[in-house]
Write a protein that holds these residues in place. Structure first.
Motif, PDB file in Angstrom:
ATOM      1  N   LEU A  70       0.830  -1.200   0.000  1.00  0.00           N
ATOM      2  CA  LEU A  70       0.000   0.000   0.000  1.00  0.00           C
ATOM      3  C   LEU A  70       0.869   1.256   0.000  1.00  0.00           C
ATOM      4  O   LEU A  70       0.605   2.211  -0.749  1.00  0.00           O
ATOM      5  CB  LEU A  70      -0.920  -0.007   1.232  1.00  0.00           C
TER       6      LEU A  70
ATOM      7  N   VAL B 141       1.266   4.260  -2.990  1.00  0.00           N
ATOM      8  CA  VAL B 141       1.170   5.703  -2.749  1.00  0.00           C
ATOM      9  C   VAL B 141       2.392   6.418  -3.321  1.00  0.00           C
ATOM     10  O   VAL B 141       2.270   7.452  -3.990  1.00  0.00           O
ATOM     11  CB  VAL B 141       1.029   5.996  -1.241  1.00  0.00           C
TER      12      VAL B 141
ATOM     13  N   ALA C 286      -2.418   7.026   2.489  1.00  0.00           N
ATOM     14  CA  ALA C 286      -2.599   5.571   2.652  1.00  0.00           C
ATOM     15  C   ALA C 286      -3.651   5.233   3.701  1.00  0.00           C
ATOM     16  O   ALA C 286      -4.099   4.093   3.782  1.00  0.00           O
ATOM     17  CB  ALA C 286      -1.265   4.926   3.036  1.00  0.00           C
TER      18      ALA C 286
ATOM     19  N   THR D 161       3.738   4.250   9.094  1.00  0.00           N
ATOM     20  CA  THR D 161       4.150   4.547   7.722  1.00  0.00           C
ATOM     21  C   THR D 161       5.645   4.804   7.633  1.00  0.00           C
ATOM     22  O   THR D 161       6.314   4.328   6.705  1.00  0.00           O
ATOM     23  CB  THR D 161       3.383   5.771   7.196  1.00  0.00           C
TER      24      THR D 161
END
Length: 234
Positions: free
Chosen positions: A173, A177, A194, A201
């Motif tokens: 994911l 991005v 995200a 992250t």
């Protein structure tokens, strides 16, 4: 904050689990219970968002606690944390709607990963009344594409050499991005796009930098530390 009730028959183990939870940003422990009856009462009185539920309890089993919660239409989420490894117990727990099933003993990184996945999935599903298949797969921790890659002996970009505590689907994911961005991103900007936490992250971004899949540069401006900016390089 996600309010957590810890249920374990061992007082010391419960205390350790409470300490683990308190170390994860976005989570707070609202109570602990050491019997099934106490767990049911605590859910009713404290109204937690999430229960970390042991299966082996001195009065009634955690599976019975789970059954009663669902019978009473309780909307509390449950993660099973137990030494029970027999497949029937796992099957019954899944039928009862547990979010994850963690087998003792486990590390802090394991619990942190499950809690972060839980937060990310709930937050993402809460953003829209309609979920696409990718959202559902992330919520349940399943991916047919991942299964096929594993069967072929292949590895996706996000799964390559993942350290403990990081999930391949979440890494993918983050990669999506970065790939879709026309400019470099800060960890906060990437997290917002995200639908993940900034702390989580950043861990994935730093992992991708170590792999050479992403590059990082520093942006200086004003007082304080320079800002880290990330860009996909493939």
């Amino acid at each position: 904050m996600t309010r957590v009730l810890v249920v374990d028959d061992d007082f010391m183990v419960a205390r350790i689990h409470q300490g683990f939870v308190q170390k994860v940003p976005g989570f707070t422990v609202v109570g602990a219970a050491h019997t099934g009856a106490a767990a049911l009462q605590a859910v009713e009185e404290l109204r937690p968002d999430l229960v970390l539920l042991d299966i082996y309890l001195p009065d009634i089993s955690g599976l019975e606690v789970l059954r009663r919660l669902r019978h009473e239409s309780s909307d509390v989420d449950v993660i099973a944390i137990t030494a029970a490894q027999d497949t029937e117990t796992v099957r019954v727990a899944l039928r009862g709607g547990v979010m994850h099933y963690i087998i003792k003993p486990f590390t802090f990184d394991t619990l942190r990963d499950r809690l972060e996945r839980y937060t990310e999935a709930v937050a993402r599903l809460g953003e829209t009344p309609t979920a696409v298949q990718a959202d559902v797969d992330r919520f349940f921790g399943t991916s047919r594409g991942a299964a096929r890659d594993g069967a072929r002996g292949g590895s996706r970009d996000g799964e390559a050499n993942l350290p403990k505590g990081l999930a391949g689907q979440t890494a993918d994911l983050i990669i999506a991005v970065l790939r879709d961005s026309a400019t470099d991103l800060s960890a906060a900007e990437c997290a917002e796009r995200a639908g993940l936490s900034r702390v989580s992250t950043r861990r994935y971004l730093e992992h991708l930098v170590r792999l050479g899949k992403a590059q990082v540069r520093l942006r200086y401006g004003g007082a304080g530390r320079p800002e880290h900016r990330y860009m996909w390089r493939g």
